[in-house]
Each structure stands twice: as structure tokens, then as C-alpha cells.
Design an enzyme around this catalytic site. Structure first.
Site, mmCIF file in Angstrom:
data_model
loop_
_atom_site.group_PDB
_atom_site.id
_atom_site.type_symbol
_atom_site.label_atom_id
_atom_site.label_comp_id
_atom_site.label_asym_id
_atom_site.label_seq_id
_atom_site.Cartn_x
_atom_site.Cartn_y
_atom_site.Cartn_z
ATOM 1 N N ASP A 74 16.890 58.421 21.385
ATOM 2 C CA ASP A 74 17.443 57.651 22.484
ATOM 3 C C ASP A 74 18.966 57.705 22.498
ATOM 4 O OD1 ASP A 74 17.744 56.199 20.168
ATOM 5 O OD2 ASP A 74 16.460 54.550 20.809
ATOM 6 N N HIS A 75 19.532 57.125 23.524
ATOM 7 C CA HIS A 75 20.976 57.097 23.721
ATOM 8 C C HIS A 75 21.454 55.644 23.654
ATOM 9 C CE1 HIS A 75 21.546 61.348 25.175
ATOM 10 N NE2 HIS A 75 20.225 61.218 25.252
ATOM 11 N N PRO A 76 22.728 55.413 23.321
ATOM 12 C CA PRO A 76 23.226 54.047 23.133
ATOM 13 C C PRO A 76 23.482 53.328 24.456
ATOM 14 C CG PRO A 76 24.976 55.634 22.724
ATOM 15 C CD PRO A 76 23.745 56.434 22.980
ATOM 16 N N LEU A 77 22.508 52.549 24.902
ATOM 17 C CA LEU A 77 22.600 51.885 26.201
ATOM 18 C C LEU A 77 23.711 50.844 26.263
ATOM 19 C CD1 LEU A 77 18.797 51.276 26.885
ATOM 20 C CD2 LEU A 77 20.218 53.164 27.690
ATOM 21 N N LEU A 82 26.737 56.878 27.667
ATOM 22 C CA LEU A 82 25.463 57.327 27.101
ATOM 23 C C LEU A 82 25.592 58.676 26.398
ATOM 24 C CD1 LEU A 82 23.251 56.628 30.245
ATOM 25 C CD2 LEU A 82 23.184 55.324 28.110
#
Length: 209
Positions: A74-77, A82
Site C-alpha cells: 500500500d501507499h501512505p494515505l 502517495l
């Protein structure tokens, strides 16, 4: 010397795979072009072509179809961007390092796939999700929540369709735990696996170990 295709001591890995920090049980097969990172594959489990499995623990006898993705990174929301320039920074800046803490955090978000599961073509299972023993994930489903044992789920996001068996049969299969049987016992009971229903199989083998 055995002439079977699958071996107890070495996985059968098809061409063009990318494998990083992965461990394999007995009689494991990895399909062409698959990518595995920071994961374990239990005895007899396999994935078909172009599976992508990361930060995951896969149980025994798991059936993983082509193009399945497990534990997608995942990516850092919560941050301003992102994009991975700020954690894969060494790819962009000569004087910057990768953000090792971010990668360590990703690896802690484990996906768990139970024994004797079936993940259909193109299904996705998100990080921190557990798929229970005997469960089925329909092709194309995106699983964002835990799936109980012996449940069939489908859709985006995946929701329960129906249990495979009554709760009594499911509990009895869990107790029988045939997936822990030795290889020789699997062979000696092969015809019954082929010909008997789950309930008939239980009636024959409960209490025999």
C-alpha cells in the site's frame, strides 16, 4: 528415485519468476512469471501464472489461480504524497536513502491464507486479512475483511455468498485436519478423497488417527 513432477525437498518453480525472501514446504509449485516476496508457502500449495504474493503466510494445500494478488503493498494515505519518491528515494536522489522504516512497516502487515483454500482467477486479498481454512474466494473478488473457514465470498468488496458446508460438517473437517496427514496416508486415502462426499469422508475417517 521418484519420477513425480513435484518433490518434497525442492519447489517446482516455472520460468521467469521473481522470488525474494520466500520459503517453501513440500510439493509446492510456483507458476510462470509469478512474484513472491517475504512469504511462506505451505506443503502442497501452488500458484498459477503471474501470481503476486507479498508479506503473506500461505497454508497447506492452497489453490491460487493465475493473476491472483495477495498482500498488495500500500501507499501512505496520511502523508502529503502517495508517490514512492519519498520512500524509494535512492532511486531518485543521489544523496538520499530509501525509507527503511516504511518497508519494515509494510512487512508487518501480514496476509494469512488458510489450509485447503481456493483463490480464483484475478482475486485480490488485502494486507492484514485472514482467509480461513477451506474458504473460497471467487475470481475477480477483492477481499478487504477476514473470511471465516469454509465460506465462499465474491464481489468488490468481497461479501459472503454461502458456506460450503453446514457448521457441523465444517467443524468436523477442522477437527479432522486431514491437511496434516502424512504423504503416505494421503495416497492410501486418495480414492476416498475422489469418490466420497465430505460427510461420507468424515464418517469413514473420524477417530481413525
Amino acid at each position: 528415485m521418484s519420477d513425480t513432477r513435484l518433490k518434497p525437498d525442492v519447489p517446482f518453480i516455472h520460468p521467469d519468476c521473481e522470488i525474494t525472501d520466500a520459503t517453501f514446504g513440500r510439493y509446492v509449485e510456483i507458476g510462470r512469471g509469478s512474484r513472491l516476496a517475504h512469504c511462506e508457502m505451505g506443503d502442497y500449495s501452488y500458484c498459477d501464472r503471474f501470481a503476486d504474493i507479498a508479506n503473506a503466510s500461505v497454508g497447506k494445500f492452497s489453490n491460487i489461480a493465475a493473476f491472483v494478488r495477495i498482500g498488495a503493498t500500500d501507499h501512505p494515505l496520511e502523508k502529503a504524497s502517495l508517490h514512492h519518491f519519498h520512500y524509494r528515494s535512492a532511486d531518485y536522489f543521489d544523496d538520499a536513502d530509501h525509507d527503511d522504516a516504511w518497508f519494515d512497516h509494510r512487512q508487518t502487515r501480514r496476509t494469512v491464507i488458510g489450509h485447503d483454500t481456493w483463490l480464483g482467477h484475478g482475486a485480490q486479498v488485502r494486507p492484514d486479512v485472514t482467509i480461513g481454512h477451506g474458504a473460497v474466494v471467487a475470481g475477480g473478488a477483492i477481499v478487504t475483511k477476514d473470511v471465516p473457514p469454509f465460506m465462499i465470498v465474491a464481489g468488490i468488496p468481497a461479501v459472503p455468498l454461502r458456506p460450503r458446508f453446514t457448521s457441523g460438517v465444517a467443524d468436523r473437517l477442522m477437527a479432522l485436519a486431514w491437511w496434516d496427514w502424512p504423504h503416505a496416508r494421503l495416497r492410501s486415502t486418495l480414492e476416498d478423497f475422489r469418490s466420497l462426499s465430505a460427510e461420507e469422508f468424515l464418517e469413514r475417517y473420524e477417530g481413525t488417527i
